[in-house]
Scaffold this active site. Structure first.
Site, PDB file in Angstrom:
ATOM      1  CG  ASP A 175      33.647   5.300  -7.941  1.00 25.82           C
ATOM      2  OD1 ASP A 175      34.396   6.242  -8.171  1.00 25.82           O
ATOM      3  OD2 ASP A 175      32.391   5.567  -7.097  1.00 25.82           O
ATOM      4  CB  SER A 208      30.994   9.533  -2.419  1.00 25.97           C
ATOM      5  OG  SER A 208      32.114  10.081  -2.399  1.00 25.97           O
ATOM      6  CG  HIS A 219      32.340   9.349  -7.522  1.00 20.32           C
ATOM      7  ND1 HIS A 219      32.465   8.159  -6.295  1.00 20.32           N
ATOM      8  CD2 HIS A 219      31.914  10.050  -6.100  1.00 20.32           C
ATOM      9  CE1 HIS A 219      32.708   8.454  -4.879  1.00 20.32           C
ATOM     10  NE2 HIS A 219      32.428   9.632  -5.335  1.00 20.32           N
TER      11      HIS A 219
END
Length: 547
Positions: free
Chosen positions: A489, A261, A517
């Protein structure tokens, strides 16, 4: 006076849109008894689907790779020179000591301002999981945020990382500057944070607009008062510089790194600043570094919309969906429920908040989008809310916010995230925006989420600016950097991974056809095997590998 559109856009993106990047490691976790999307912004959806089409979850295809590479080992060149004035930092020993059972802890000293290395310093918290076998070096990890603890991520490495990695590497997590145990930025008390998050995200009149604007200004001023010397030095550029000091202190000539991320942005920035020091780098759930604040918000709005639609499709396909008989009715039910929470909050049991407002409800739904395994609990939470009880939806919000029912927060993620994002991507002044056009654009791509995520992150008026910025993210001279994108995502849309792989001179793309995610460590053998082959044996994946 700002329009209703402006107030909604500026304030909510300060708390929701920016937080959508939160917790790169959350994709493999479940919410209480079961909880937390799609894609967007850089590159077209058609291009994204072209690169991901024809996928099989556990079987990879290899055709079409534009930058295929023969098996190779990590670079063996000598690291680049130590930046001027930083010799003492780079040569510092790390005093590891046993902590929290089988782990080891230490601290790393770095300058607050790299332009003044003889000035104030701060200590970064480190945690190491010693290799189960003979360590070949360190694997440094970061789970995202901005603001999520890398120390906690390393501590939890076992369930998510392959045993091969744990056998061969010391896994090292660090809390970035301003985060967790590393000079944490704390602007508001827990009670004040509750009030900030519970605020009405869709102001209906001038009085509500003014209240939101005031809260935003008070938050910023509280941060200035809490850390006047540090606040301007929390940028990702400075975190990447800290990372190179850590590499040297660990005794590694090249950095082996796994970032998820927002952690991919740290890795990308590192590759730009120190290309000769990059070893084997994997960036999962990638953030496109070329995005403006507005583009980031638009991408996430579309991403969460896709994720919510995928959730609705799943609910309907299962039969007896309590939210509606078709996808559109499910989406309408969710939107209508959030609307009603604006004027009629729901009671909750066992939480000091006392009631579920629209602000809390937003986070409850967002939380479930981070992993398909969390959809059943969202259905339960929404069904309960339709019956007049917000308890489970509040539990989901707490899960996402790292908040306990007694109103205490675990860590400072909810506070530092805005400070970092506003240094990295300053927004446009409201006078330069066509507010109605912005809102219309967001609502077009995201009918459910656009009204909440519209805007540029409320950063135009942030009181400090970054000491250093980067314009070119191509990172010439860096060895292959593996970029992973998940097709649905929500928080870091797939198109962002496509764009990052294209932006990096040495980017190599792995596409995972899935929900939630991030991809690594989520029971997909194709992704996991490719990551392990690269980190352990230096085998560069085929560019365009589809999983």
């Amino acid at each position: 006076m700002a329009s209703t559109h402006t107030a909604r856009a500026r304030v909510i993106t300060a708390t929701v849109a920016s937080l959508a990047l939160l917790a790169g490691c959350a994709g493999g976790q479940s919410a209480p008894e079961a909880t937390p999307p799609p894609t967007s912004a850089a590159g077209t959806a058609a291009e994204a689907e072209d690169r991901a089409a024809g996928t099989d979850e556990d079987a990879a295809t290899t055709e079409g790779g534009a930058r295929s590479a023969a098996p190779s080992t990590a670079p063996d060149a000598a690291p680049g020179p130590v930046p001027e004035g930083l010799d003492d930092y780079y040569s510092q020993p790390l005093d590891w000591s046993a902590c929290e059972g089988a782990f080891e802890c230490a601290s790393l000293t770095v300058p607050v301002d790299y332009a003044q290395p003889d000035g104030a310093t701060l200590d970064l918290a480190l945690l190491r999981v010693p290799a189960a076998g003979t360590a070949r070096g360190s694997l440094v990890v970061n789970p995202g945020g901005p603001g999520v603890s890398g120390v906690d991520y390393a501590r939890l490495a076992g369930p998510g990382f392959g045993p091969e990695l744990l056998e061969s590497y010391d896994v090292v997590g660090f809390d970035p500057r301003g985060v967790g145990r590393s000079a944490p930025l704390t602007c508001l008390s827990d009670a004040e944070m509750d009030e900030f998050i519970a605020s009405d995200p869709t102001p209906d009149d001038a009085e509500e607009e003014a209240r939101l604007e005031a809260q935003l200004e008070e938050f910023a001023q509280a941060c200035v008062e809490a850390a006047p010397d540090l606040l301007g030095h929390l940028s990702t550029v400075e975190v990447a510089r800290d990372l190179d000091v850590l590499r040297a202190a660990l005794g590694d000539e090249q950095l082996t790194y796994l970032g998820a991320s927002y952690g991919t942005f740290i890795g990308t920035t590192y590759a730009v600043l120190f290309p000769e020091n990059v070893g084997r780098m994997v960036l999962d759930g990638a953030l496109d570094p070329t995005l403006t604040a507005m583009e980031l918000g638009l991408g996430q709005a579309e991403g969460f919309e896709r994720a919510t639609r995928a959730y609705a499709e799943d609910c309907v396909a299962g039969g007896s969906c309590p939210l509606g008989s078709d996808v559109e009715s499910v989406l309408s039910t969710i939107g209508d429920l959030l609307d009603r929470l604006d004027s009629d909050p729901l009671p909750v049991t066992g939480d000091v908040a006392g009631e579920l407002t629209e602000g809390w409800g937003l986070y409850g739904v967002i939380a479930a989008m981070y992993g398909q395994e969390n959809w059943p609990v969202l259905t339960q939470a929404l069904a309960q809310a339709l019956d007049g009880d917000g308890t489970i939806l509040m539990l989901l919000a707490n899960f996402y916010l790292s908040r306990s029912s007694d109103g205490t927060y675990d860590g400072n993620t909810m506070q530092v995230i805005r400070a970092v994002n506003c240094l990295d991507r300053r927004g446009e002044a409201s006078a330069d925006l066509d507010e109605d056009a912005v809102l219309a654009q967001f609502e077009k791509v995201a009918p459910t989420w656009g009204r909440y995520l519209a805007g540029d992150g409320a950063c135009a008026s942030w009181p400090v600016e970054a000491a250093e910025t980067i314009e070119d993210y191509s990172a010439p001279g860096a060895p292959p950097v593996v970029v992973i994108g998940t097709t649905r995502d929500p928080a870091t849309p797939y198109e962002w991974a496509v764009q990052l792989a294209d932006t990096l001179d040495s980017g190599v793309l792995i596409s995972f056809d899935g929900d939630g995610h991030t991809a690594y460590g989520r029971s997909n053998d194709c992704v996991d095997d490719a990551v392990h082959a690269y980190l352990l044996d230096g085998v560069v994946p085929q560019d365009g590998l589809r999983c």
